[in-house]
Design a protein around this motif. Structure first.
Motif, PDB file in Angstrom:
ATOM      1  N   TYR A  65      19.681 -21.493  -0.149  1.00 53.18           N
ATOM      2  CA  TYR A  65      19.624 -21.498   1.316  1.00 53.18           C
ATOM      3  C   TYR A  65      18.351 -20.825   1.820  1.00 53.18           C
ATOM      4  CZ  TYR A  65      24.701 -22.459   1.249  1.00 53.18           C
ATOM      5  OH  TYR A  65      25.944 -23.009   1.045  1.00 53.18           O
ATOM      6  N   CYS A  66      17.846 -19.881   1.036  1.00 51.08           N
ATOM      7  CA  CYS A  66      16.704 -19.058   1.456  1.00 51.08           C
ATOM      8  C   CYS A  66      15.487 -19.930   1.768  1.00 51.08           C
ATOM      9  CB  CYS A  66      16.356 -18.072   0.345  1.00 51.08           C
ATOM     10  SG  CYS A  66      14.892 -17.071   0.663  1.00 51.08           S
ATOM     11  N   VAL A  78      11.808   0.380   2.624  1.00 52.30           N
ATOM     12  CA  VAL A  78      11.388   0.918   1.324  1.00 52.30           C
ATOM     13  C   VAL A  78      10.784  -0.159   0.429  1.00 52.30           C
ATOM     14  CG1 VAL A  78      12.923   2.912   1.315  1.00 52.30           C
ATOM     15  CG2 VAL A  78      13.786   0.711   0.513  1.00 52.30           C
ATOM     16  N   SER A  79      10.352  -1.259   1.042  1.00 48.51           N
ATOM     17  CA  SER A  79       9.579  -2.311   0.357  1.00 48.51           C
ATOM     18  C   SER A  79      10.336  -3.043  -0.740  1.00 48.51           C
ATOM     19  CB  SER A  79       8.274  -1.733  -0.218  1.00 48.51           C
ATOM     20  OG  SER A  79       7.489  -1.151   0.802  1.00 48.51           O
ATOM     21  N   VAL A  80      11.666  -3.182  -0.588  1.00 45.56           N
ATOM     22  CA  VAL A  80      12.421  -4.054  -1.482  1.00 45.56           C
ATOM     23  C   VAL A  80      12.173  -5.503  -1.039  1.00 45.56           C
ATOM     24  CG1 VAL A  80      14.716  -4.668  -2.353  1.00 45.56           C
ATOM     25  CG2 VAL A  80      14.166  -2.280  -1.827  1.00 45.56           C
ATOM     26  N   ALA A  81      12.075  -6.418  -1.993  1.00 45.03           N
ATOM     27  CA  ALA A  81      11.716  -7.804  -1.673  1.00 45.03           C
ATOM     28  C   ALA A  81      12.774  -8.775  -2.185  1.00 45.03           C
ATOM     29  CB  ALA A  81      10.355  -8.152  -2.259  1.00 45.03           C
ATOM     30  N   PRO A  82      13.901  -8.932  -1.464  1.00 46.43           N
ATOM     31  CA  PRO A  82      14.929  -9.884  -1.900  1.00 46.43           C
ATOM     32  C   PRO A  82      14.413 -11.306  -2.063  1.00 46.43           C
ATOM     33  CG  PRO A  82      15.786  -8.445  -0.172  1.00 46.43           C
ATOM     34  CD  PRO A  82      14.314  -8.196  -0.258  1.00 46.43           C
ATOM     35  N   SER A  83      13.464 -11.706  -1.225  1.00 49.78           N
ATOM     36  CA  SER A  83      12.944 -13.073  -1.307  1.00 49.78           C
ATOM     37  C   SER A  83      12.261 -13.321  -2.649  1.00 49.78           C
ATOM     38  CB  SER A  83      11.964 -13.339  -0.163  1.00 49.78           C
ATOM     39  OG  SER A  83      10.913 -12.378  -0.157  1.00 49.78           O
ATOM     40  N   ASN A  84      11.580 -12.317  -3.186  1.00 48.04           N
ATOM     41  CA  ASN A  84      10.950 -12.470  -4.497  1.00 48.04           C
ATOM     42  C   ASN A  84      12.003 -12.598  -5.594  1.00 48.04           C
ATOM     43  OD1 ASN A  84       8.437 -12.288  -3.358  1.00 48.04           O
ATOM     44  ND2 ASN A  84       8.104 -10.148  -3.906  1.00 48.04           N
TER      45      ASN A  84
END
Length: 276
Positions: A65-66, A78-84
């Motif tokens: 879905y993303c 805190v610069s977490v990147a779920p999209s990556n």
């Protein structure tokens, strides 16, 4: 093809920086898919990956879905990147035994169709038509070719003119390669935007619906060897388009509302492509 190893989801979560996650749900608050459908929670996927929950995660429709807009990563304090992480897990999915290349083709076609539909919606807003009503006809606009009409520029067409601005751009196409919405280059292609501006065709760009498809993910800027801030250039061009009266002052807000109307039908099509 080999099945993913049990540690691979965790490895994807580590690369996304999950250990710093505060569970603040900032990612959820900015996700356009969550806003439009309520069916994508980046934090949920991040937690499943961190726990090494393999099968449910790699079979989750939510991975597909993303839109890869990167807003979750931009909003995270805190610069977490779920999209990556989602991008890496998609790669893992395609290595699973039984994964069909036809599914990849179908999903790629749907992503292209979504951007084509968004182009038509942006075009309708620029012309003062009822774009909101049109957005309810997903199947029609997802497959509708771009019009050949005076004043409408498909950014896949090159123009002639005097070069100026963006002088560092070598038109190498690195931005095109990483752009998550470039499927049909006539619909949207960042390097074509920059090339047209360099060739003195700024006004044509300012009038084009393609200008408004950019998700602002910043990947074009990150990939550019000449450090051209592509997503910021496009944002400035959008501001100029509104300032010169080519687009209404609430253009961005209207397109976000239209995306919320388009996305439920898009997600339904994604589930159908996945056979779920």
């Amino acid at each position: 093809m080999t099945r993913p190893r049990p540690g691979e989801p965790l490895a994807a979560a580590v690369q996304a920086g999950y250990e710093h996650c505060l569970s603040c749900h900032a990612c959820r608050s900015v996700c356009p898919v969550q806003a439009g459908t309520g069916q994508l929670t980046p934090l949920k996927l991040l937690r499943l990956a961190a726990l090494g929950v393999v099968e449910p995660l790699l079979h989750a429709s939510e991975l597909w879905y993303c839109l890869q807009c990167n807003r979750c990563a931009s909003a995270c304090p805190v610069s977490v990147a779920p999209s990556n992480m989602i991008r890496l897990l998609r790669q893992e999915c395609t290595c699973q035994e039984g994964w069909s290349s036809s599914v990849n083709e179908a999903l790629s076609g749907l992503r292209s169709s979504l951007q084509r539909a968004r182009w038509h919606m942006a075009d309708a807003v620029l012309r003062g038509d009822d774009a909101e009503g049109m957005a309810l006809e997903w199947a029609r606009w997802a497959n509708q070719p771009l019009p050949e009409r005076a004043g409408v520029v498909a950014l896949g067409e090159e123009q002639d003119g005097a070069a100026w601005g963006l002088s560092a751009c070598m038109t190498c196409g690195a931005c095109t390669t990483v752009c998550p919405i470039t499927h049909d280059r006539a619909v949207f292609d960042p390097v074509r935007v920059f090339r047209l501006v360099n060739l003195g065709q700024e006004d044509a760009v300012l009038r084009s619906p393609s200008l408004w498809l950019c998700l602002g993910c910043g990947r074009c800027s990150e990939s550019c060897t000449q450090q051209v801030p592509g997503h910021r250039v496009i944002r400035v061009l959008q501001q100029q388009s509104m300032a010169r009266g080519h687009a209404p002052p609430d253009m961005s807000a209207r397109l976000e509302a239209i995306d919320r109307l388009l996305l439920p039908a898009y997600l339904e099509a994604v589930r159908a492509a996945l056979g779920r």
